[in-house]
Design an enzyme around this catalytic site. Structure first.
Site, short mmCIF file in Angstrom:
data_model
loop_
_atom_site.label_atom_id
_atom_site.label_comp_id
_atom_site.label_asym_id
_atom_site.label_seq_id
_atom_site.Cartn_x
_atom_site.Cartn_y
_atom_site.Cartn_z
N CYS A 131 0.86 -1.18 0.00
CA CYS A 131 0.00 0.00 0.00
C CYS A 131 0.90 1.23 0.00
CB CYS A 131 -0.92 0.01 1.21
SG CYS A 131 -1.93 1.52 1.32
N CYS A 189 -5.57 5.44 -3.40
CA CYS A 189 -4.77 4.20 -3.42
C CYS A 189 -3.43 4.55 -4.05
CB CYS A 189 -5.48 3.11 -4.20
SG CYS A 189 -4.52 1.59 -4.41
#
Length: 281
Positions: A78, A224
Site C-alpha cells: 500500500c 490508493c
C-alpha cells in the site's frame, strides 16, 4: 475480547485511512480478525484496514510493513500506508533517517522523507515503488484481451502490477459512474486469480488524471497509492500522458513519475496523523 489494551495511531494518506500498530511494543495475535473488527466505521475505530509496523526479516531493511484489508485479507503493498509509516517512524523518534528501507510482501521500498524547515515534521514522502509489470500470470490471466464485462457494460483497460494487481480503465463519465456496482464485479472477474484492484480514470482538460478506486478487500477508498502508480503507468503506455502525472483522487493528489533511467515508479504525497488511542484486543 481480552482485557489487554493495544495502543494504535490512526493515519491517512490522501484520505486512505488505516489503523497503525507498532508491534515492537504491542502484539496483535490475530490481525485478520482485528482488522475486520477495528476497521468497522460504526462499531470499531474505522478505517480501510490495519497496518502493522514490524521488525524486518532481512538486514537489507530497517522496518517491515504488514497490511490487512477491512475484510481481513492480507495485502501485498500500500503506497499510502508506506508514506504514513515513514512519517510515524521519524516523528515518533524510532529513526533519525530521512531515507528508510521498508520491507513489504512486494519487495523492499525506499522511503524518502521531505522535512519542514526545522527538520521536525515530515511534510511529504517519496516512495520508490520499483518497476511496474504489465504481465503477471499469477495475477492476470488475460482471457479476454483487456476487456471486462460487468453488469452489462464493457470496460477496456490495462493491467499493471505494482506488486499487487491493478486494472485501469479510462472513461468519460468518471463523476457519475457507479463505482460500487461495477467495481465489485470486476474485482472478482475470472481474469484475476487473486482478485484485483480496479481504477476508473479520466484525463482532465489540464492534463491531470482524475482517478476513483475500488480496492480488493476494502471496496471504495478515498485514494490508493499503488493504484495511482498503476494509473500513471497505464496512461503513459496508452499515450494519454507523459511519464510524469498528477493523479487526483477523492482524498487528495499524488505526484507520480515513471523514470526511464531505472524504470522505477516514484510516488510523492502527504501523510497525516489523525489521532492516537487504545483498544482491547
Amino acid at each position: 475480547m481480552s482485557d489487554k489494551k493495544i495502543h494504535f495511531t490512526k493515519m491517512h494518506g490522501a484520505g486512505n485511512d488505516y489503523i497503525y500498530v507498532n508491534t515492537l511494543l504491542y502484539d496483535v495475535n490475530d490481525p485478520n480478525s482485528a482488522s475486520i473488527r477495528w476497521s468497522d466505521r460504526h462499531k470499531g475505530i474505522g478505517g480501510d484496514g490495519l497496518v502493522l509496523i514490524c521488525r524486518p526479516t532481512t538486514d537489507a531493511a530497517d522496518y517491515r510493513m504488514r497490511i490487512f484489508n477491512a475484510d481481513g485479507s492480507e495485502a501485498m503493498m500500500c503506497g499510502n500506508a508506506s508514506r504514513c509509516i515513514g512519517k510515524y517512524l521519524y516523528e515518533r523518534g524510532l529513526t533519525d533517517k530521512t531515507e528508510i528501507k521498508l520491507e513489504t510482501l512486494s519487495g523492499i521500498k525506499t522511503l524518502m522523507l521531505h522535512l519542514d524547515s526545522e527538520g521536525k515534521t515530515v511534510e511529504s514522502v517519496t516512495v520508490d515503488m520499483l518497476e511496474p509489470l504489465t504481465e503477471n500470470h499469477r495475477q492476470y490471466a488475460d482471457l479476454s484481451g483487456g476487456i471486462l464485462l460487468a453488469e452489462g457494460r464493457r470496460f477496456e483497460g490495462t493491467f499493471v502490477c505494482m506488486g499487487n494487481p491493478h486494472f485501469v480503465t479510462f472513461l468519460n463519465d468518471i463523476d457519475t459512474i457507479d463505482i460500487a456496482r461495477y467495481g465489485a464485479v470486476m474485482e472478482r472477474d475470472s481474469n484475476f486469480p487473486e482478485r484485483c484492484n480496479i481504477e476508473f480514470a479520466q484525463i482532465l482538460s489540464d492534463g491531470a488524471i482524475r482517478t476513483r478506486v475500488w480496492e480488493r478487500g476494502s471496496g471504495i477508498t478515498m485514494a490508493c497509492g499503488t493504484g495511482a502508480c498503476a494509473t500513471a503507468v497505464a496512461a503513459a503506455l496508452t499515450g494519454r500522458a507523459s511519464h510524469r502525472s498528477e493523479i487526483r483522487m477523492d482524498g487528495g493528489t499524488l505526484q507520480i513519475e515513471w523514470r526511464s533511467a531505472d524504470n522505477h515508479v516514484y510516488m510523492t504525497g502527504p501523510a497525516e496523523i489523525v489521532f492516537d488511542g487504545e483498544i482491547g484486543e
